[in-house]
Design a protein around this motif. Structure first.
Motif, short mmCIF file in Angstrom:
data_model
loop_
_atom_site.label_atom_id
_atom_site.label_comp_id
_atom_site.label_asym_id
_atom_site.label_seq_id
_atom_site.Cartn_x
_atom_site.Cartn_y
_atom_site.Cartn_z
N CYS A 5 0.86 -1.19 0.00
CA CYS A 5 0.00 0.00 0.00
C CYS A 5 0.89 1.24 0.00
O CYS A 5 1.56 1.52 1.00
CB CYS A 5 -0.90 0.04 1.24
SG CYS A 5 -2.13 -1.25 1.31
N ILE A 7 0.94 5.21 -0.12
CA ILE A 7 0.06 6.36 0.11
C ILE A 7 0.90 7.63 0.02
O ILE A 7 1.81 7.84 0.83
CB ILE A 7 -0.63 6.30 1.49
CG1 ILE A 7 -1.26 4.93 1.71
CG2 ILE A 7 -1.66 7.40 1.62
CD1 ILE A 7 -1.83 4.72 3.11
N LYS A 50 -1.49 0.24 -8.40
CA LYS A 50 -2.57 0.93 -7.70
C LYS A 50 -1.97 1.75 -6.56
O LYS A 50 -1.13 1.25 -5.80
CB LYS A 50 -3.60 -0.06 -7.14
CG LYS A 50 -4.28 -0.91 -8.21
CD LYS A 50 -5.46 -1.68 -7.65
CE LYS A 50 -6.65 -0.78 -7.39
NZ LYS A 50 -7.87 -1.55 -7.02
N THR A 52 -2.61 5.17 -3.57
CA THR A 52 -3.53 6.00 -2.78
C THR A 52 -2.92 7.39 -2.66
O THR A 52 -1.73 7.54 -2.36
CB THR A 52 -3.76 5.41 -1.38
OG1 THR A 52 -4.29 4.09 -1.53
CG2 THR A 52 -4.74 6.26 -0.59
N ASN A 54 -3.50 11.05 -0.75
CA ASN A 54 -4.21 11.87 0.23
C ASN A 54 -4.10 13.33 -0.20
O ASN A 54 -3.02 13.91 -0.22
CB ASN A 54 -3.61 11.70 1.62
CG ASN A 54 -4.43 12.44 2.65
OD1 ASN A 54 -5.58 12.10 2.91
ND2 ASN A 54 -3.87 13.49 3.23
N LEU A 189 -9.41 7.97 -10.41
CA LEU A 189 -10.28 7.47 -9.36
C LEU A 189 -11.41 6.63 -9.95
O LEU A 189 -11.71 5.53 -9.47
CB LEU A 189 -10.85 8.63 -8.55
CG LEU A 189 -11.83 8.29 -7.43
CD1 LEU A 189 -11.14 7.48 -6.34
CD2 LEU A 189 -12.44 9.56 -6.84
N ILE A 194 -6.67 4.30 -8.53
CA ILE A 194 -6.23 5.00 -7.31
C ILE A 194 -7.39 5.11 -6.33
O ILE A 194 -8.57 5.03 -6.71
CB ILE A 194 -5.68 6.41 -7.60
CG1 ILE A 194 -6.79 7.36 -8.08
CG2 ILE A 194 -4.53 6.36 -8.61
CD1 ILE A 194 -6.36 8.81 -8.18
N GLU A 195 -7.03 5.26 -5.07
CA GLU A 195 -7.96 5.68 -4.03
C GLU A 195 -7.55 7.08 -3.61
O GLU A 195 -6.35 7.38 -3.53
CB GLU A 195 -7.93 4.72 -2.84
CG GLU A 195 -8.85 5.15 -1.70
CD GLU A 195 -8.97 4.12 -0.59
OE1 GLU A 195 -9.76 4.36 0.36
OE2 GLU A 195 -8.29 3.08 -0.66
N ILE A 196 -8.52 7.94 -3.34
CA ILE A 196 -8.22 9.28 -2.84
C ILE A 196 -8.80 9.40 -1.44
O ILE A 196 -9.93 8.99 -1.18
CB ILE A 196 -8.81 10.37 -3.76
CG1 ILE A 196 -8.21 10.25 -5.17
CG2 ILE A 196 -8.52 11.77 -3.20
CD1 ILE A 196 -8.77 11.25 -6.17
N THR A 197 -7.99 9.95 -0.55
CA THR A 197 -8.43 10.13 0.83
C THR A 197 -8.33 11.61 1.20
O THR A 197 -7.87 12.44 0.41
CB THR A 197 -7.55 9.29 1.78
OG1 THR A 197 -6.18 9.69 1.63
CG2 THR A 197 -7.68 7.82 1.47
N THR A 397 -4.86 -0.68 -2.52
CA THR A 397 -5.20 0.46 -1.67
C THR A 397 -5.64 -0.08 -0.31
O THR A 397 -6.01 -1.26 -0.19
CB THR A 397 -6.33 1.30 -2.28
OG1 THR A 397 -7.55 0.54 -2.22
CG2 THR A 397 -6.03 1.67 -3.73
N SER A 399 -8.40 0.37 1.18
CA SER A 399 -9.78 -0.12 1.05
C SER A 399 -9.83 -1.48 0.39
O SER A 399 -10.67 -2.33 0.74
CB SER A 399 -10.62 0.90 0.28
OG SER A 399 -10.81 2.07 1.05
#
Length: 525
Positions: A5, A7, A50, A52, A54, A189, A194-197, A397, A399
């Motif tokens: 992961c 980030i 993949k 993440t 922020n 996204l 990707i994951e966005i936080t 990610t 999640s």
């Protein structure tokens, strides 16, 4: 199998003047053209990777606002040298070398020539100023774009004796990138790559906003401010407004939150749970304090959950060593050697743990790259290529991990702390920082004890939330006073907004006002 992961944390403090409606510093724009776009854009080359990201609300708000606003550096960049006042020329000469000498100035021979000319206090001609306007703004554009855009490439090759047309193209390219950042992140996204936080809106240290007494839990010798700052309602507001802002931009709620500076304590967890946040990320030091066991590093390579009366929250803990290697060490090595070391690190983990594990790398996604050649592009390209080609590493990610892998264990109580030193000493405990907390507390108390019309109250609270940001407190003892001035400007604006006289102590640097305060108290005694 290593589940990796990665980030990347993207953040800038709030540089806008709410009263004058001005942008006070250029750093959001400059990091946008150097870091924020290319960090996600590179994934076009690596569809199996993949990541993440922020994206803090304070950063996103400013990126959006820069569509219609110009910082002073940009305003002066647009002006023709012949139209500049002597003070404006001096400002350009004094400030347009604010970038990494080795990786952003030296690669441009003309830029380095001008740098030497400044150091020798030699006079700048109009052509020197024009070249400096171009080269400063050009050096901040990520190399990916400098060499892929034909006209930018021509300007790089030209190297000197630039024209106004060259300059306008460079400056408009800045605006082009700024206008494209959010749409690019949305595209990745929506693709699921990707994951966005998000983070608390203006990047406060939430445990200290809940109560500055919590500092003692991490550092018993800490000297606290004379009055305790404690506003749990501000913790709630900073989180809930961030979630709402995220939803308005990306069309859905964030699943994860990066607490500002990875600063956590058990008291703030319910505020995340109430906003339906599924996971947070913090530093490995917090894990080992929380589980109260010997530091068995094998326990780091999973994720955990905790429960309160409000519900459940998952917690990921970053591998500090590996994250810090990227931040502070790998730029010193050739990219292939750095990535070889990275892969060997993961291989040792795989052989040691002998089962599926989660490795979290979480670090600043912008500031490290100015120390890398080509803004980190060669390193990142080699890193992602190696990961993509290694069959025992897959990128997920957080999640994704929650959906595919069970947590290792339950944490009964999450210890307080942050990513640096495992405590909060970077933001509280010195005389200057404590004095800042006291000034902020004095202002915040006014909104608690007096009534104001709704529009004024809303703007005054926003100014308070900005003042609660971590960046001001981090830098009070460490810089030439820029953040001291920004903090006092925001605080002066607060008093202007509520229609009260600006306290005299806000007109002078905090250290100077603190000395006067101590002298006054000594005289009184």
């Amino acid at each position: 199998m290593i589940n990796l992961c990665i980030i990347w944390h993207m953040h800038q403090p709030f540089y806008e003047d709410l009263v004058e409606n001005k942008v006070l510093s250029p750093w959001v724009r400059l990091h946008s053209v150097k870091d924020y776009m290319d960090m996600v854009f590179i994934l076009n080359e690596f569809p199996k990777i993949k990541l993440t990201f922020n994206l803090t609300p304070s950063l996103l708000e400013q990126i959006i606002n820069l569509r219609d606003k110009k910082d002073r550096y940009l305003e002066l960049s647009y002006k023709k040298p012949s139209e500049l006042t002597p003070q404006e020329r001096d400002f350009i000469i004094d400030n347009f070398f604010k970038c990494n000498l080795e990786n952003m100035i030296t690669p441009f021979p003309r830029y380095y020539e001008l740098f030497q000319k400044k150091n020798k206090n030699q006079e700048f001609t109009d052509q020197d100023i024009l070249d400096l306007q171009v080269l400063f703004n050009l050096s901040w554009i990520d190399p990916t774009f400098r060499f892929s855009d034909p006209q930018l490439k021509e300007i790089v090759i030209k190297s000197r004796f630039f024209s106004e047309e060259d300059k306008i193209y460079v400056l408009e390219f800045h605006q082009k990138i700024l206008n494209s950042i959010l749409d690019t992140y949305k595209r990745f996204l929506e693709s699921g790559q990707i994951e966005i936080t998000t983070s608390p809106f203006y990047h406060p240290i939430l445990p200290l906003i809940f109560s500055s007494k919590i500092a003692l839990c991490t550092f018993p010798e800490c000297v606290l401010p004379s009055e305790i700052f404690s506003y749990p309602e501000d913790v709630k507001a900073q989180i809930s407004s961030a979630v709402e802002f995220f939803k308005n931009i990306f069309g859905k709620r964030p699943e994860g939150v990066w607490p500002s500076e990875q600063a956590v304590s058990h008291q703030i967890l319910d505020f995340f749970i109430e906003e339906k946040i599924k996971w947070i990320v913090t530093d490995e030091a917090i894990l080992f304090k929380s589980i109260k066991e010997d530091k068995d590093r094998r326990k780091l390579y999973s994720y955990y959950f905790l429960e309160t009366k409000k519900g459940k929250l998952n917690v990921f803990f970053r591998d500090k060593n590996l994250s810090d290697l990227i931040s502070f060490v790998y730029y010193k090595l050739p990219p292939q050697e750095a990535v070889k070391n990275f892969k060997e690190y993961l291989c040792r983990l795989k052989d040691s743990i002998k089962e599926e594990c989660i490795v979290v790398i979480a670090l600043d996604g912008e500031n490290a790259w100015e120390y890398y050649k080509w803004d980190g592009y060669d390193f990142l390209r080699e890193l992602y290529k190696t990961i993509q080609e290694t069959d025992w590493i897959r990128t997920l990610t957080p999640s994704d991990c929650i959906k595919k892998i069970q947590p290792l264990d339950k944490i009964e109580e999450l210890s307080a702390g942050s990513w640096i030193f495992g405590n909060f000493s970077k933001w509280i405990g010195t005389p200057t920082k404590n004095y800042a907390w006291e000034l902020l507390g004095k202002a915040r108390k006014i909104l608690k004890t007096e009534s104001f019309p709704p529009q004024i109250l809303e703007k005054a609270l926003k100014q308070i939330y900005i003042l609660e940001g971590s960046d001001w407190f981090w830098w009070f003892d460490d810089t030439d006073g820029e953040f001291d001035e920004l903090f006092r400007l925001h605080l002066r604006n607060f008093y202007h907004i509520i229609g009260k006289k600006i306290p005299e102590e806000l007109k002078h640097p905090l250290k100077e006002s603190l000395v006067k305060k101590d002298e006054k108290q000594t005289t009184h005694l």
